[in-house]
Design an enzyme around this catalytic site. Structure first.
Site, PDB file in Angstrom:
ATOM      1  N   ASP A   1      75.397  39.849  22.010  1.00  0.00           N
ATOM      2  CA  ASP A   1      74.176  40.053  22.800  1.00  0.00           C
ATOM      3  C   ASP A   1      72.947  39.525  22.068  1.00  0.00           C
ATOM      4  O   ASP A   1      72.056  38.917  22.672  1.00  0.00           O
ATOM      5  CB  ASP A   1      73.991  41.539  23.116  1.00  0.00           C
ATOM      6  CG  ASP A   1      75.035  42.080  24.073  1.00  0.00           C
ATOM      7  OD1 ASP A   1      75.758  41.263  24.683  1.00  0.00           O
ATOM      8  OD2 ASP A   1      75.145  43.313  24.192  1.00  0.00           O
TER       9      ASP A   1
ATOM     10  N   ASP B   1      71.795  34.167  28.197  1.00  0.00           N
ATOM     11  CA  ASP B   1      73.118  34.055  28.818  1.00  0.00           C
ATOM     12  C   ASP B   1      73.139  32.915  29.828  1.00  0.00           C
ATOM     13  O   ASP B   1      74.063  32.099  29.851  1.00  0.00           O
ATOM     14  CB  ASP B   1      73.482  35.388  29.486  1.00  0.00           C
ATOM     15  CG  ASP B   1      74.758  35.299  30.293  1.00  0.00           C
ATOM     16  OD1 ASP B   1      75.839  35.209  29.687  1.00  0.00           O
ATOM     17  OD2 ASP B   1      74.676  35.301  31.543  1.00  0.00           O
TER      18      ASP B   1
ATOM     19  N   GLU C   1      68.156  38.475  26.215  1.00  0.00           N
ATOM     20  CA  GLU C   1      69.608  38.321  26.336  1.00  0.00           C
ATOM     21  C   GLU C   1      69.985  37.830  27.723  1.00  0.00           C
ATOM     22  O   GLU C   1      70.819  36.924  27.876  1.00  0.00           O
ATOM     23  CB  GLU C   1      70.287  39.665  26.061  1.00  0.00           C
ATOM     24  CG  GLU C   1      71.789  39.660  26.265  1.00  0.00           C
ATOM     25  CD  GLU C   1      72.357  41.065  26.373  1.00  0.00           C
ATOM     26  OE1 GLU C   1      73.445  41.211  26.940  1.00  0.00           O
ATOM     27  OE2 GLU C   1      71.690  42.011  25.898  1.00  0.00           O
TER      28      GLU C   1
ATOM     29  N   GLU D   1      72.767  35.730  22.266  1.00  0.00           N
ATOM     30  CA  GLU D   1      72.234  35.288  23.550  1.00  0.00           C
ATOM     31  C   GLU D   1      70.718  35.486  23.608  1.00  0.00           C
ATOM     32  O   GLU D   1      69.991  34.628  24.134  1.00  0.00           O
ATOM     33  CB  GLU D   1      72.912  36.038  24.693  1.00  0.00           C
ATOM     34  CG  GLU D   1      74.360  35.621  24.910  1.00  0.00           C
ATOM     35  CD  GLU D   1      75.023  36.378  26.041  1.00  0.00           C
ATOM     36  OE1 GLU D   1      75.935  35.819  26.665  1.00  0.00           O
ATOM     37  OE2 GLU D   1      74.629  37.536  26.310  1.00  0.00           O
TER      38      GLU D   1
END
Length: 222
Positions: free
Chosen positions: A109, A40, A36, A112
């Protein structure tokens, strides 16, 4: 083990990476938090580049606002839902019983993390292709950059453009227990007395709502 989530065309060379991306921390070790973190950063970079390419006339502030709208949790959870990601997340028993596969934060989440896994497995170009496929329609549907500014900023700029003084914000009162407070804030223009009081779950949100209402009144000519 499957080599791809149902809603995207990418196929993993290493299905274990996909498994890790879909594993929530409620399952314990081997979860998707590190992926994650990576996803991101990759998402922000690729979206920034895409906006730079598609909007050559846009200034830095406009590009930042457009990117913020696209990479915010609400948007990511909607994208995750659109590809059926919630049905594939591996959750611990507690999260499963409480409907964690529908929770916006978990969906965002996990999405990502999925991007992070694609980046490791297939590289930058593969990840870029997936992101373009999913986000180009959202980019095309974005409102004008001016409308992406928060209400306080738009009100301030409207007033400054006309040489008028800045608004005054006053916290009128708070209600509710600490975990469920409601804030009542007024926004008043000192030169003509235009005023609005609005509520929010935080003082900031109440201020934004009040500013938005005052701006509406100004645009309506009241």
């Amino acid at each position: 083990m499957r080599d791809s989530p149902a809603g995207i065309s990418y196929r993993f060379g290493d299905p274990q990476l996909l498994r890790a991306a879909l594993t929530h921390r409620s399952m314990g070790a081997g979860n998707n938090e590190r992926l994650e973190f990576l996803g991101d950063s990759v998402l922000n970079m690729i979206i920034a580049m895409r906006l730079y390419e598609l909007h050559p006339e846009a200034q830095e502030g406009d590009l930042s606002r457009m990117r913020a709208r696209l990479v915010r949790g609400t948007t990511l959870s909607q994208v995750a839902s659109s590809i059926g990601l919630g049905e594939e997340i591996r959750l611990g028993e507690g999260e499963l019983k409480s409907g964690g596969f529908r929770r916006a934060s978990i969906l965002a989440d996990t999405f990502e993390a999925l991007l992070g896994a694609i980046f490791i497995d297939g590289g930058y170009d593969s990840c870029r292709t997936v992101i373009h496929d999913l986000f180009d329609p959202l980019i095309a549907a974005l409102p004008p950059p001016e409308e992406l500014k928060d209400p306080k900023t738009r009100l301030q700029e409207w007033l400054q453009a006309r040489g008028r003084p800045l608004p005054e914000y006053t916290l009128e009162r708070e209600t509710g227990a600490d975990h469920a407070k409601k804030f009542f804030v007024s926004c008043r223009l000192p030169d003509d007395g235009t005023q609005a009081e609005m509520t929010g779950r935080s003082r900031r949100k109440a201020e934004q709502a009040a500013a938005g209402r005052v701006l509406e009144l100004l645009l309506e000519g009241k």
